[in-house]
Design an enzyme around this catalytic site. Structure first.
Site, PDB file in Angstrom:
ATOM      1  N   SER A 167       0.532  -1.009   0.148  1.00  0.00           N
ATOM      2  CA  SER A 167       0.321  -0.098  -0.289  1.00  0.00           C
ATOM      3  C   SER A 167       0.700   1.220   0.624  1.00  0.00           C
ATOM      4  O   SER A 167       1.839   1.099  -0.856  1.00  0.00           O
ATOM      5  CB  SER A 167      -1.338  -0.057   1.756  1.00  0.00           C
ATOM      6  OG  SER A 167      -1.829   1.007   0.619  1.00  0.00           O
ATOM      7  N   HIS A 211      -8.317  -5.105  -0.296  1.00  0.00           N
ATOM      8  CA  HIS A 211      -6.817  -4.523   0.034  1.00  0.00           C
ATOM      9  C   HIS A 211      -6.571  -4.539   1.402  1.00  0.00           C
ATOM     10  O   HIS A 211      -7.220  -5.183   2.021  1.00  0.00           O
ATOM     11  CB  HIS A 211      -6.840  -2.812  -0.287  1.00  0.00           C
ATOM     12  CG  HIS A 211      -5.509  -1.843   0.220  1.00  0.00           C
ATOM     13  ND1 HIS A 211      -5.073  -1.576  -0.536  1.00  0.00           N
ATOM     14  CD2 HIS A 211      -5.209  -1.412   0.996  1.00  0.00           C
ATOM     15  CE1 HIS A 211      -3.881  -0.846  -0.526  1.00  0.00           C
ATOM     16  NE2 HIS A 211      -4.359  -0.332   0.857  1.00  0.00           N
ATOM     17  N   ASP A 250     -10.136  -4.155  -5.526  1.00  0.00           N
ATOM     18  CA  ASP A 250      -8.792  -3.431  -4.810  1.00  0.00           C
ATOM     19  C   ASP A 250      -8.753  -2.133  -5.040  1.00  0.00           C
ATOM     20  O   ASP A 250      -8.615  -1.927  -6.393  1.00  0.00           O
ATOM     21  CB  ASP A 250      -7.878  -3.696  -4.667  1.00  0.00           C
ATOM     22  CG  ASP A 250      -6.314  -2.571  -3.946  1.00  0.00           C
ATOM     23  OD1 ASP A 250      -6.614  -1.638  -3.449  1.00  0.00           O
ATOM     24  OD2 ASP A 250      -5.363  -2.998  -3.415  1.00  0.00           O
TER      25      ASP A 250
END
Length: 345
Positions: A131, A315, A285
Protein backbone atom coordinates in the site's frame (compact mmCIF):
# COMPACT_ATOMS: atom_id res chain seq x y z
CA UNK A 1 -16.42 11.21 24.16
CA UNK A 2 -13.78 13.34 22.40
CA UNK A 3 -10.99 11.89 24.55
CA UNK A 4 -8.82 11.30 21.51
CA UNK A 5 -9.00 11.44 17.73
CA UNK A 6 -10.38 8.71 15.49
CA UNK A 7 -6.92 8.44 13.94
CA UNK A 8 -5.41 7.72 17.36
CA UNK A 9 -7.95 4.94 17.88
CA UNK A 10 -7.20 3.52 14.42
CA UNK A 11 -3.48 3.51 15.13
CA UNK A 12 -4.04 1.74 18.44
CA UNK A 13 -6.26 -0.93 16.93
CA UNK A 14 -3.98 -1.64 13.95
CA UNK A 15 -0.85 -1.99 16.08
CA UNK A 16 -2.43 -3.59 19.16
CA UNK A 17 -1.90 -7.24 18.22
CA UNK A 18 1.65 -8.52 18.26
CA UNK A 19 2.21 -12.24 17.73
CA UNK A 20 5.30 -12.46 19.91
CA UNK A 21 8.67 -13.85 18.82
CA UNK A 22 8.67 -16.65 16.24
CA UNK A 23 10.69 -19.75 17.25
CA UNK A 24 12.75 -19.72 14.07
CA UNK A 25 13.55 -15.99 14.05
CA UNK A 26 15.73 -13.72 16.17
CA UNK A 27 14.41 -10.17 16.53
CA UNK A 28 16.32 -7.04 17.43
CA UNK A 29 15.31 -3.39 17.66
CA UNK A 30 17.88 -0.88 16.42
CA UNK A 31 18.26 2.51 14.82
CA UNK A 32 19.68 3.40 11.44
CA UNK A 33 20.67 6.95 12.23
CA UNK A 34 17.50 8.52 13.60
CA UNK A 35 15.17 5.95 12.02
CA UNK A 36 13.94 3.06 14.24
CA UNK A 37 14.11 -0.39 12.66
CA UNK A 38 13.45 -3.97 13.70
CA UNK A 39 15.67 -6.75 12.34
CA UNK A 40 14.44 -10.31 11.82
CA UNK A 41 17.10 -13.00 11.34
CA UNK A 42 16.54 -16.74 10.81
CA UNK A 43 18.09 -18.61 13.73
CA UNK A 44 19.87 -21.27 11.69
CA UNK A 45 23.34 -20.57 10.22
CA UNK A 46 23.19 -19.63 6.54
CA UNK A 47 24.80 -21.81 3.90
CA UNK A 48 25.83 -18.62 2.10
CA UNK A 49 25.39 -14.89 2.71
CA UNK A 50 21.70 -14.21 3.07
CA UNK A 51 19.40 -12.06 0.99
CA UNK A 52 18.01 -8.98 2.71
CA UNK A 53 14.60 -7.30 2.48
CA UNK A 54 13.92 -3.76 3.66
CA UNK A 55 10.20 -3.58 4.41
CA UNK A 56 8.19 -0.37 4.52
CA UNK A 57 4.81 -0.96 6.15
CA UNK A 58 1.52 0.24 4.72
CA UNK A 59 -1.19 2.24 6.45
CA UNK A 60 -1.78 5.21 4.19
CA UNK A 61 1.25 7.06 5.59
CA UNK A 62 -0.90 7.81 8.66
CA UNK A 63 -1.11 4.58 10.67
CA UNK A 64 0.36 1.08 11.20
CA UNK A 65 3.90 0.54 12.42
CA UNK A 66 6.71 -1.93 12.88
CA UNK A 67 4.44 -3.76 15.34
CA UNK A 68 1.50 -4.06 12.94
CA UNK A 69 3.64 -5.86 10.35
CA UNK A 70 5.60 -8.08 12.70
CA UNK A 71 4.01 -11.38 11.67
CA UNK A 72 4.58 -10.64 7.98
CA UNK A 73 8.25 -9.88 8.68
CA UNK A 74 8.68 -13.04 10.75
CA UNK A 75 7.15 -15.14 7.97
CA UNK A 76 9.28 -13.56 5.25
CA UNK A 77 12.47 -13.99 7.27
CA UNK A 78 11.81 -17.63 8.17
CA UNK A 79 10.36 -18.86 4.89
CA UNK A 80 12.75 -17.06 2.52
CA UNK A 81 15.85 -17.40 4.75
CA UNK A 82 16.40 -13.64 4.55
CA UNK A 83 17.33 -10.84 6.89
CA UNK A 84 14.24 -8.61 7.04
CA UNK A 85 14.59 -5.00 8.16
CA UNK A 86 11.28 -3.35 9.07
CA UNK A 87 11.50 0.45 8.94
CA UNK A 88 9.59 2.64 11.40
CA UNK A 89 9.17 5.82 9.41
CA UNK A 90 7.42 8.96 10.69
CA UNK A 91 3.67 9.23 10.14
CA UNK A 92 1.43 12.00 8.84
CA UNK A 93 -0.28 14.33 9.61
CA UNK A 94 2.27 15.09 12.34
CA UNK A 95 5.02 14.59 9.76
CA UNK A 96 3.95 15.49 6.24
CA UNK A 97 5.59 14.52 2.95
CA UNK A 98 8.49 14.05 2.43
CA UNK A 99 9.12 12.78 6.00
CA UNK A 100 8.12 9.14 5.37
CA UNK A 101 10.02 9.02 2.09
CA UNK A 102 13.11 10.61 3.63
CA UNK A 103 13.11 8.12 6.53
CA UNK A 104 12.80 5.12 4.22
CA UNK A 105 15.53 6.44 1.92
CA UNK A 106 17.78 7.24 4.90
CA UNK A 107 17.33 3.76 6.37
CA UNK A 108 18.04 2.12 3.01
CA UNK A 109 21.18 4.21 2.47
CA UNK A 110 22.42 3.36 5.96
CA UNK A 111 21.86 -0.34 5.35
CA UNK A 112 23.57 -0.34 1.95
CA UNK A 113 26.54 1.56 3.38
CA UNK A 114 26.99 -0.90 6.28
CA UNK A 115 26.25 -4.25 4.66
CA UNK A 116 29.45 -5.73 6.10
CA UNK A 117 27.86 -5.64 9.57
CA UNK A 118 24.85 -7.76 8.56
CA UNK A 119 26.38 -10.78 6.74
CA UNK A 120 24.13 -10.36 3.72
CA UNK A 121 24.82 -10.74 0.03
CA UNK A 122 25.26 -7.23 -1.47
CA UNK A 123 23.84 -8.53 -4.73
CA UNK A 124 20.55 -9.63 -3.13
CA UNK A 125 19.10 -6.60 -1.34
CA UNK A 126 15.43 -5.89 -2.04
CA UNK A 127 13.00 -3.15 -1.00
CA UNK A 128 9.42 -4.15 -0.28
CA UNK A 129 6.23 -2.42 0.78
CA UNK A 130 2.47 -2.78 0.87
CA UNK A 131 0.00 0.00 0.00
CA UNK A 132 1.63 3.28 1.11
CA UNK A 133 4.73 1.19 1.82
CA UNK A 134 4.67 0.11 -1.82
CA UNK A 135 4.65 3.77 -2.77
CA UNK A 136 7.68 4.36 -0.56
CA UNK A 137 9.50 1.29 -1.91
CA UNK A 138 8.94 2.48 -5.48
CA UNK A 139 10.13 6.00 -4.62
CA UNK A 140 13.26 4.73 -2.85
CA UNK A 141 14.04 2.38 -5.73
CA UNK A 142 13.76 5.24 -8.22
CA UNK A 143 15.99 7.46 -6.06
CA UNK A 144 18.73 4.82 -5.98
CA UNK A 145 18.48 3.82 -9.65
CA UNK A 146 21.67 4.48 -11.54
CA UNK A 147 23.85 5.20 -8.50
CA UNK A 148 27.32 3.71 -8.82
CA UNK A 149 28.53 4.46 -5.29
CA UNK A 150 26.25 1.87 -3.65
CA UNK A 151 25.31 -1.77 -4.22
CA UNK A 152 22.47 -1.92 -6.73
CA UNK A 153 19.09 -3.03 -5.43
CA UNK A 154 18.34 -6.54 -6.67
CA UNK A 155 14.57 -6.08 -6.79
CA UNK A 156 11.55 -4.15 -5.61
CA UNK A 157 8.39 -5.82 -4.29
CA UNK A 158 5.24 -3.70 -4.51
CA UNK A 159 2.10 -5.07 -2.86
CA UNK A 160 -1.06 -3.23 -3.98
CA UNK A 161 0.87 0.07 -4.12
CA UNK A 162 -0.59 3.56 -4.38
CA UNK A 163 1.45 5.33 -7.04
CA UNK A 164 -0.42 8.43 -8.23
CA UNK A 165 -2.72 11.20 -7.01
CA UNK A 166 -3.84 12.49 -10.39
CA UNK A 167 -6.98 10.45 -11.03
CA UNK A 168 -9.07 8.86 -8.28
CA UNK A 169 -11.72 7.79 -10.81
CA UNK A 170 -9.85 5.06 -12.67
CA UNK A 171 -11.91 1.87 -13.15
CA UNK A 172 -10.75 0.25 -9.90
CA UNK A 173 -11.62 3.36 -7.89
CA UNK A 174 -15.13 3.34 -9.32
CA UNK A 175 -15.70 -0.40 -9.04
CA UNK A 176 -14.37 -0.73 -5.50
CA UNK A 177 -15.26 2.64 -3.98
CA UNK A 178 -17.10 0.99 -1.07
CA UNK A 179 -15.04 -2.19 -0.67
CA UNK A 180 -13.07 -2.63 2.58
CA UNK A 181 -10.39 -2.33 3.73
CA UNK A 182 -9.79 0.83 1.68
CA UNK A 183 -12.62 3.00 0.40
CA UNK A 184 -12.24 5.52 -2.41
CA UNK A 185 -12.69 8.50 -0.08
CA UNK A 186 -10.32 6.99 2.46
CA UNK A 187 -7.60 6.73 -0.18
CA UNK A 188 -7.97 10.44 -0.93
CA UNK A 189 -8.20 11.29 2.79
CA UNK A 190 -4.92 9.60 3.71
CA UNK A 191 -3.18 11.04 0.65
CA UNK A 192 -4.22 14.55 1.67
CA UNK A 193 -3.01 14.05 5.24
CA UNK A 194 0.35 12.95 3.86
CA UNK A 195 0.67 15.82 1.39
CA UNK A 196 -0.80 18.78 3.25
CA UNK A 197 -1.52 17.63 6.82
CA UNK A 198 -5.30 17.89 6.62
CA UNK A 199 -8.19 16.54 4.55
CA UNK A 200 -9.54 19.82 3.26
CA UNK A 201 -10.26 19.83 -0.48
CA UNK A 202 -11.23 16.15 -0.40
CA UNK A 203 -14.23 16.70 -2.69
CA UNK A 204 -12.21 18.76 -5.16
CA UNK A 205 -9.56 16.04 -5.40
CA UNK A 206 -12.19 13.33 -5.83
CA UNK A 207 -13.67 15.31 -8.71
CA UNK A 208 -10.29 16.08 -10.29
CA UNK A 209 -10.32 19.85 -9.79
CA UNK A 210 -6.80 19.82 -8.33
CA UNK A 211 -4.89 19.25 -11.61
CA UNK A 212 -4.49 21.82 -14.42
CA UNK A 213 -5.19 20.72 -17.98
CA UNK A 214 -1.56 20.94 -19.11
CA UNK A 215 -0.40 18.52 -16.40
CA UNK A 216 -3.33 16.22 -17.00
CA UNK A 217 -2.35 16.03 -20.67
CA UNK A 218 1.34 15.60 -19.81
CA UNK A 219 0.70 12.59 -17.57
CA UNK A 220 -2.14 11.13 -19.64
CA UNK A 221 0.30 8.81 -21.41
CA UNK A 222 0.94 7.12 -18.04
CA UNK A 223 -2.24 7.66 -15.98
CA UNK A 224 -5.00 6.71 -18.36
CA UNK A 225 -7.85 4.22 -18.23
CA UNK A 226 -7.01 3.30 -21.83
CA UNK A 227 -3.85 1.62 -20.46
CA UNK A 228 -5.95 -0.69 -18.27
CA UNK A 229 -6.73 -4.05 -19.96
CA UNK A 230 -10.38 -4.37 -20.95
CA UNK A 231 -10.97 -7.42 -18.76
CA UNK A 232 -10.61 -5.16 -15.72
CA UNK A 233 -13.49 -2.94 -16.87
CA UNK A 234 -16.19 -5.60 -17.19
CA UNK A 235 -17.60 -4.85 -13.74
CA UNK A 236 -18.49 -1.41 -15.01
CA UNK A 237 -16.61 1.77 -15.76
CA UNK A 238 -17.80 5.20 -16.80
CA UNK A 239 -15.14 7.67 -18.00
CA UNK A 240 -15.01 10.57 -15.59
CA UNK A 241 -14.85 14.17 -16.73
CA UNK A 242 -12.93 16.29 -14.21
CA UNK A 243 -14.67 19.32 -12.76
CA UNK A 244 -13.44 22.86 -13.37
CA UNK A 245 -9.80 23.36 -12.37
CA UNK A 246 -9.27 25.26 -9.11
CA UNK A 247 -5.82 26.93 -9.00
CA UNK A 248 -5.97 27.48 -5.23
CA UNK A 249 -6.31 23.74 -4.65
CA UNK A 250 -3.44 22.91 -7.00
CA UNK A 251 -1.25 25.46 -5.22
CA UNK A 252 -1.67 23.44 -2.02
CA UNK A 253 -1.12 20.10 -3.72
CA UNK A 254 1.36 20.84 -6.50
CA UNK A 255 3.93 18.51 -4.92
CA UNK A 256 1.96 15.59 -6.37
CA UNK A 257 4.03 16.14 -9.52
CA UNK A 258 7.13 14.87 -7.71
CA UNK A 259 8.00 11.22 -8.47
CA UNK A 260 9.02 10.75 -4.83
CA UNK A 261 5.33 11.26 -4.04
CA UNK A 262 3.80 9.80 -7.21
CA UNK A 263 6.27 7.27 -8.68
CA UNK A 264 4.16 6.84 -11.81
CA UNK A 265 5.35 10.31 -12.86
CA UNK A 266 9.04 9.38 -13.13
CA UNK A 267 10.64 9.91 -16.52
CA UNK A 268 11.38 6.92 -18.74
CA UNK A 269 15.13 7.39 -18.30
CA UNK A 270 14.76 6.69 -14.60
CA UNK A 271 12.24 3.89 -15.06
CA UNK A 272 14.61 2.02 -17.40
CA UNK A 273 17.22 1.77 -14.63
CA UNK A 274 14.90 0.12 -12.09
CA UNK A 275 15.58 -3.40 -10.82
CA UNK A 276 13.50 -6.50 -11.37
CA UNK A 277 10.05 -6.01 -9.92
CA UNK A 278 7.29 -8.03 -8.27
CA UNK A 279 3.83 -6.43 -8.29
CA UNK A 280 0.81 -7.86 -6.49
CA UNK A 281 -2.66 -6.52 -7.26
CA UNK A 282 -6.08 -7.40 -5.88
CA UNK A 283 -9.29 -7.37 -7.92
CA UNK A 284 -11.41 -5.77 -5.20
CA UNK A 285 -9.03 -2.92 -4.38
CA UNK A 286 -9.23 0.75 -5.34
CA UNK A 287 -5.44 0.73 -5.88
CA UNK A 288 -5.54 -2.16 -8.36
CA UNK A 289 -5.13 0.08 -11.39
CA UNK A 290 -2.15 1.95 -9.93
CA UNK A 291 -0.34 -1.38 -9.93
CA UNK A 292 -1.51 -2.25 -13.43
CA UNK A 293 -0.38 1.11 -14.81
CA UNK A 294 3.05 0.78 -13.21
CA UNK A 295 3.38 -2.76 -14.52
CA UNK A 296 2.82 -1.45 -18.05
CA UNK A 297 5.32 1.39 -17.58
CA UNK A 298 8.01 -0.98 -16.36
CA UNK A 299 7.41 -3.53 -19.12
CA UNK A 300 7.36 -0.80 -21.78
CA UNK A 301 10.82 0.24 -20.56
CA UNK A 302 12.30 -3.26 -20.49
CA UNK A 303 12.16 -3.87 -16.72
CA UNK A 304 11.43 -7.54 -15.87
CA UNK A 305 8.13 -7.78 -13.99
CA UNK A 306 6.60 -10.67 -12.09
CA UNK A 307 2.89 -9.92 -11.65
CA UNK A 308 0.53 -11.81 -9.39
CA UNK A 309 -3.16 -10.93 -9.28
CA UNK A 310 -5.47 -12.10 -6.50
CA UNK A 311 -8.85 -12.38 -8.19
CA UNK A 312 -10.52 -12.79 -4.79
CA UNK A 313 -8.27 -10.29 -2.99
CA UNK A 314 -9.09 -7.06 -1.17
CA UNK A 315 -6.77 -4.29 -0.09
CA UNK A 316 -4.54 -5.26 2.84
CA UNK A 317 -5.17 -8.99 2.38
CA UNK A 318 -1.52 -10.04 2.73
CA UNK A 319 -1.23 -8.52 6.20
CA UNK A 320 -4.27 -10.59 7.24
CA UNK A 321 -2.73 -13.92 6.24
CA UNK A 322 -2.43 -15.00 9.90
CA UNK A 323 -4.56 -12.50 11.83
CA UNK A 324 -6.57 -14.03 14.73
CA UNK A 325 -10.19 -14.51 13.72
CA UNK A 326 -9.69 -12.75 10.37
CA UNK A 327 -7.53 -15.02 8.22
CA UNK A 328 -7.87 -15.14 4.43
CA UNK A 329 -6.30 -17.97 2.39
CA UNK A 330 -5.69 -15.60 -0.53
CA UNK A 331 -3.50 -13.45 1.71
CA UNK A 332 -1.22 -16.41 2.39
CA UNK A 333 -1.17 -17.27 -1.33
CA UNK A 334 0.05 -13.78 -2.07
CA UNK A 335 2.67 -13.86 0.66
CA UNK A 336 3.92 -17.26 -0.48
CA UNK A 337 4.38 -15.84 -3.99
CA UNK A 338 6.52 -13.08 -2.47
CA UNK A 339 8.59 -15.71 -0.64
CA UNK A 340 9.07 -17.68 -3.87
CA UNK A 341 10.15 -14.51 -5.69
CA UNK A 342 12.74 -13.66 -3.02
CA UNK A 343 14.13 -17.20 -3.02
CA UNK A 344 14.42 -17.10 -6.80
CA UNK A 345 16.60 -13.98 -6.85
Amino acid sequence: MELCSSLAIKRLVLSAWRPGPAPGVRQEDARFGRVPVRLYRPRWPPARPRAAVLLFHGGGWICCSIDSHERVCQYLAEESDSLVVSVGYRLAPEHKYPAAYEDCLSATLHFLQHLQHFAVDPARVTVCGDSAGGNLAAAVSQSLAGRSDLPRLRAQILLYPGLQALDFNLPSYQQNRGVPLLFQEQAVYSSLLYVQGDASNLEEVLEGSHVPLDLRLKYRKWVNADNIPEEFKVRGYKPHKPREFKPEVFEKLKRICKPTLCPLFAEDENIRQLPETFILTCEYDVLRDDGLLYKKRLEDNGVPVTWYHLEDGIHGIVNLFDYPGLTFPSGKRGLDRVVAFIKGL
